[in-house]
Design a protein around this motif. Structure first.
Motif, PDB file in Angstrom:
ATOM      1  N   GLY A   1     -86.850  38.651 -77.396  1.00  9.54           N
ATOM      2  CA  GLY A   1     -85.385  38.606 -77.286  1.00  9.54           C
ATOM      3  C   GLY A   1     -84.719  39.598 -78.229  1.00  9.54           C
ATOM      4  N   VAL A   2     -85.173  39.619 -79.481  1.00  7.63           N
ATOM      5  CA  VAL A   2     -84.588  40.545 -80.449  1.00  7.63           C
ATOM      6  C   VAL A   2     -84.850  41.997 -80.025  1.00  7.63           C
ATOM      7  N   ALA A   3     -86.068  42.259 -79.502  1.00 13.18           N
ATOM      8  CA  ALA A   3     -86.426  43.625 -79.093  1.00 13.18           C
ATOM      9  C   ALA A   3     -85.616  44.082 -77.879  1.00 13.18           C
ATOM     10  N   LEU A   4     -85.109  43.148 -77.108  1.00 18.84           N
ATOM     11  CA  LEU A   4     -84.364  43.508 -75.893  1.00 18.84           C
ATOM     12  C   LEU A   4     -82.879  43.813 -76.153  1.00 18.84           C
ATOM     13  N   ARG A   5     -82.429  43.636 -77.412  1.00 10.64           N
ATOM     14  CA  ARG A   5     -81.052  44.022 -77.759  1.00 10.64           C
ATOM     15  C   ARG A   5     -80.839  45.491 -77.409  1.00 10.64           C
ATOM     16  N   GLY A   6     -79.776  45.767 -76.708  1.00 10.41           N
ATOM     17  CA  GLY A   6     -79.467  47.156 -76.378  1.00 10.41           C
ATOM     18  C   GLY A   6     -80.310  47.700 -75.244  1.00 10.41           C
ATOM     19  N   VAL A   7     -81.240  46.908 -74.715  1.00 13.56           N
ATOM     20  CA  VAL A   7     -82.095  47.334 -73.603  1.00 13.56           C
ATOM     21  C   VAL A   7     -81.730  46.543 -72.346  1.00 13.56           C
ATOM     22  N   ALA A   8     -81.742  45.213 -72.456  1.00 13.23           N
ATOM     23  CA  ALA A   8     -81.403  44.361 -71.315  1.00 13.23           C
ATOM     24  C   ALA A   8     -79.881  44.293 -71.138  1.00 13.23           C
ATOM     25  N   HIS A   9     -79.456  44.162 -69.897  1.00 14.33           N
ATOM     26  CA  HIS A   9     -78.022  43.965 -69.613  1.00 14.33           C
ATOM     27  C   HIS A   9     -77.621  42.502 -69.664  1.00 14.33           C
ATOM     28  N   ALA A  10     -78.532  41.629 -69.249  1.00 17.18           N
ATOM     29  CA  ALA A  10     -78.251  40.188 -69.214  1.00 17.18           C
ATOM     30  C   ALA A  10     -79.566  39.463 -69.439  1.00 17.18           C
ATOM     31  N   ALA A  11     -79.483  38.253 -69.965  1.00 13.85           N
ATOM     32  CA  ALA A  11     -80.705  37.477 -70.206  1.00 13.85           C
ATOM     33  C   ALA A  11     -80.381  36.004 -70.325  1.00 13.85           C
ATOM     34  N   LEU A  12     -81.369  35.170 -70.020  1.00 13.01           N
ATOM     35  CA  LEU A  12     -81.345  33.747 -70.363  1.00 13.01           C
ATOM     36  C   LEU A  12     -82.779  33.273 -70.465  1.00 13.01           C
ATOM     37  N   ASP A  13     -82.940  32.047 -70.944  1.00 11.41           N
ATOM     38  CA  ASP A  13     -84.295  31.502 -70.998  1.00 11.41           C
ATOM     39  C   ASP A  13     -84.487  30.521 -69.845  1.00 11.41           C
ATOM     40  N   LEU A  14     -85.713  30.454 -69.363  1.00  9.81           N
ATOM     41  CA  LEU A  14     -86.025  29.623 -68.202  1.00  9.81           C
ATOM     42  C   LEU A  14     -86.387  28.217 -68.659  1.00  9.81           C
ATOM     43  N   SER A  15     -85.390  27.342 -68.688  1.00  5.19           N
ATOM     44  CA  SER A  15     -85.643  25.957 -69.089  1.00  5.19           C
ATOM     45  C   SER A  15     -85.625  25.027 -67.885  1.00  5.19           C
ATOM     46  N   ASP A  16     -84.878  25.389 -66.866  1.00  4.57           N
ATOM     47  CA  ASP A  16     -84.706  24.510 -65.703  1.00  4.57           C
ATOM     48  C   ASP A  16     -85.381  25.056 -64.455  1.00  4.57           C
ATOM     49  N   GLY A  17     -86.062  26.197 -64.559  1.00  5.52           N
ATOM     50  CA  GLY A  17     -86.708  26.801 -63.397  1.00  5.52           C
ATOM     51  C   GLY A  17     -85.999  28.079 -62.991  1.00  5.52           C
ATOM     52  N   LEU A  18     -86.789  29.062 -62.558  1.00  3.41           N
ATOM     53  CA  LEU A  18     -86.248  30.382 -62.230  1.00  3.41           C
ATOM     54  C   LEU A  18     -85.090  30.310 -61.226  1.00  3.41           C
ATOM     55  N   ALA A  19     -85.242  29.507 -60.169  1.00  9.36           N
ATOM     56  CA  ALA A  19     -84.242  29.489 -59.103  1.00  9.36           C
ATOM     57  C   ALA A  19     -82.866  29.085 -59.631  1.00  9.36           C
ATOM     58  N   GLY A  20     -82.830  27.998 -60.380  1.00  4.79           N
ATOM     59  CA  GLY A  20     -81.545  27.528 -60.904  1.00  4.79           C
ATOM     60  C   GLY A  20     -81.029  28.409 -62.022  1.00  4.79           C
ATOM     61  N   ASP A  21     -81.917  28.855 -62.905  1.00  6.67           N
ATOM     62  CA  ASP A  21     -81.472  29.618 -64.068  1.00  6.67           C
ATOM     63  C   ASP A  21     -80.992  31.020 -63.695  1.00  6.67           C
ATOM     64  N   LEU A  22     -81.727  31.702 -62.801  1.00 11.14           N
ATOM     65  CA  LEU A  22     -81.287  33.037 -62.390  1.00 11.14           C
ATOM     66  C   LEU A  22     -79.900  32.969 -61.748  1.00 11.14           C
ATOM     67  N   LEU A  23     -79.654  31.845 -61.073  1.00 12.51           N
ATOM     68  CA  LEU A  23     -78.339  31.672 -60.449  1.00 12.51           C
ATOM     69  C   LEU A  23     -77.212  31.670 -61.487  1.00 12.51           C
ATOM     70  N   HIS A  24     -77.510  31.201 -62.696  1.00 13.20           N
ATOM     71  CA  HIS A  24     -76.482  31.242 -63.752  1.00 13.20           C
ATOM     72  C   HIS A  24     -76.101  32.683 -64.076  1.00 13.20           C
ATOM     73  N   ILE A  25     -77.103  33.555 -64.163  1.00 10.49           N
ATOM     74  CA  ILE A  25     -76.805  34.977 -64.410  1.00 10.49           C
ATOM     75  C   ILE A  25     -75.972  35.527 -63.255  1.00 10.49           C
ATOM     76  N   LEU A  26     -76.366  35.184 -62.027  1.00 11.47           N
ATOM     77  CA  LEU A  26     -75.675  35.734 -60.857  1.00 11.47           C
ATOM     78  C   LEU A  26     -74.214  35.266 -60.788  1.00 11.47           C
ATOM     79  N   LYS A  27     -74.004  33.992 -61.077  1.00  6.25           N
ATOM     80  CA  LYS A  27     -72.635  33.467 -61.032  1.00  6.25           C
ATOM     81  C   LYS A  27     -71.768  34.089 -62.116  1.00  6.25           C
ATOM     82  N   ARG A  28     -72.324  34.161 -63.329  1.00  5.41           N
ATOM     83  CA  ARG A  28     -71.528  34.704 -64.432  1.00  5.41           C
ATOM     84  C   ARG A  28     -71.306  36.207 -64.255  1.00  5.41           C
ATOM     85  N   SER A  29     -72.246  36.886 -63.617  1.00  2.62           N
ATOM     86  CA  SER A  29     -72.127  38.340 -63.431  1.00  2.62           C
ATOM     87  C   SER A  29     -71.510  38.692 -62.082  1.00  2.62           C
TER      88      SER A  29
END
Lengths: 340, 340
Positions: B211-239
């Protein structure tokens, strides 16, 4: 039944007037946190030159509140007990996080709980910046609160000095008197007194303004959550001091007179849930503290004196006295792992 | 039975090697917080020019862990899931608070729990600065964690851009496979695979360094606590974006092959408890991210692409595909208020 995400969004999100300070609402400015609920973390920094004071408390159904308590009052109290910790540190409220577990998502309960929570939050300019809601067998509420305080002026527990006056705000024992009524340990005939006692238990008002005003005035402070006897001992242990307290001077309301005689001292000295401040200050500060109390409309009362230890044999302890001489009182405060 | 104050002091205080960063232990320097357990509040400030990233999680017995789970593993996981939120923000761990309720104070359980907690804390230089312990009908753990991050470089959920690659760290689904074993939904014959699955569930490793190494590299991120399908949707909705994900590319271990065919996709795409990072980054960053992964010894895999919305009719969603064409998959992630 609502899903976890709907819960957070519906009851604990930040629409126009929620989770923003009254000042921010008026001015239309953005709230103080950079990023709040809806990301993995909230982002927060203390004001320039200050530090964040941080405290956390957990309230569990059946232990810290009755399952049928008003959810509005519970929401307000859950935050109030944390704001009381900030007050004890002389910190100005900034923000808080909420973790909430409950058996099922009852919408009317949640609405009232969040109304009470935001009522208290808005009264103190304290913004909800993150949370977690989950199912669980009982209602359990954990709040972590953040405030700003200049590090060198924080009111710590270890700063009491020999010769300091010992002060308390408000009147002690009412909350414990109310708890006794609800538990049927005793009854209070007078309806107004009974209402005062139960309100003290269920709707404490954190002494935030007093705490901030005592920066640079008090030498040591804490909030009375477990009872004067146990809590004052924390100051004494951390400061390595003894105390002499005149029981007759400990401020009490008329409610206490309505209790059985044997219950009066335990309520006042070891009742718990008072959420008043106990602080020590030099004799020279007496007039200033009286003026502070008058300005804020908060009763402040000198109840005793800090005394140095006769090392090495002496240990931190409280000498309870009244007009007639020593008083025997050894209750050590409310303890959440003892029967209650 | 221990009193509340003894509990805090005995198991969660800060003797020489506890609650201090490995670096601080070596150097003998004071820990990073000005004031920790033992006062009304802890005092903390972010490093110069940075902000505090703050996250809170609650774990409840019978809901998030089995009552007979190893207390050492539970202590470590309770902090790990919070550190995972910091990782998802690109924040470096600093400190945490702990609120813990339990029916009674069992000393051997508490010792193992605090050993696991401090094991994880010390591995990430994260200091315990405050806490609350209380009786309650079941074990409930609420941790609030603090990390440092330069505000402008924090990895948010709302930064995904059209054309970004979608990446995940590690391999998905093992923890859900292990949960199924413990729940007897299925069995895994191979002892080594079974152990891997259960370890993934009970001993997740937060991707803090990534996570620290991805500063300035990644555009968006979250951690997968509830499963890829639900969590990726959070990025999509917010973005406000859509995603196309190639199911064949989603990294899985040999453990998944041991599961019934019908359980494999649900474990990988909606299993929950992975605590891997999902992030989006521009195509130009591919080589850099591969090098980052290699340097840290963490598998990083491109699984799909961020696509812009065809406004106004389009809504954020995931198009699941494999080599043969569209895949029907609609599970929306683990939800703590649904049956589980």
């Amino acid at each position: 039944m609502l899903s976890e995400f709907s819960l957070i969004e519906r009851y604990f999100s930040k629409p126009a007037t929620r989770g923003r300070t009254p000042a921010a609402q008026k001015s239309g400015k953005a709230a103080s946190a950079t990023l709040g609920i809806g990301d993995d973390c909230a982002l927060l920094a203390p004001k320039r030159g200050q530090q964040l004071a941080i405290s956390t408390d957990m309230l569990v159904s059946g232990r810290h509140f009755f399952p049928d308590v008003s959810p509005f009052a519970l929401g307000a109290k859950a935050l109030a007990v944390n704001l009381s910790d900030l007050a004890a540190m002389g910190a100005a409220p900034r923000a808080f996080t909420l973790a909430l577990s409950m058996p099922k998502a009852e919408e009317s309960w949640l609405q009232a709980f969040s109304d009470g929570l935001f009522h208290m939050a808005n009264a103190h300019g304290c913004e909800l910046i993150g949370g977690d809601t989950t199912g669980g067998p009982h209602v359990s509420i954990s709040i972590t609160v953040f405030g700003d305080v200049p590090a060198a002026r924080a009111l710590r527990r270890d700063g009491a000095r020999a010769g300091d006056d010992i002060w308390v705000s408000g009147r002690l024992g009412n909350a414990r008197a109310g708890l006794g009524v609800l538990r049927k340990e005793w009854s209070i005939e007078d309806a107004a007194s009974k209402a005062i006692a139960i309100k003290a238990l269920e709707q404490p008002e954190p002494r935030v303004a007093l705490g901030v005003a005592l920066r640079g005035v008090a030498h040591a402070a804490l909030d009375l959550s477990d009872g004067l006897a146990g809590d004052l001992l924390h100051i004494l242990k951390r400061s390595n001091m003894r105390a002499a307290v005149d029981v007759d001077l400990v401020p009490r309301s008329g409610v206490i007179d309505a209790l059985p005689a044997v219950a009066q001292l335990p309520c006042i000295l070891a009742g718990g849930d008072d959420y008043e401040l106990c602080f020590t200050a030099p004799v020279e500060a007496r007039a200033k503290i009286e003026r502070l109390g008058a300005r804020l409309g908060i009763l402040v009362t000198r109840i005793g004196t800090i005394e140095g230890l006769a090392v090495p044999t002496d240990t931190p302890a409280i000498d309870w006295r009244n007009h007639a001489g020593p008083v025997s009182f050894t209750a050590s405060g409310y303890d959440h792992f003892h029967a209650d």
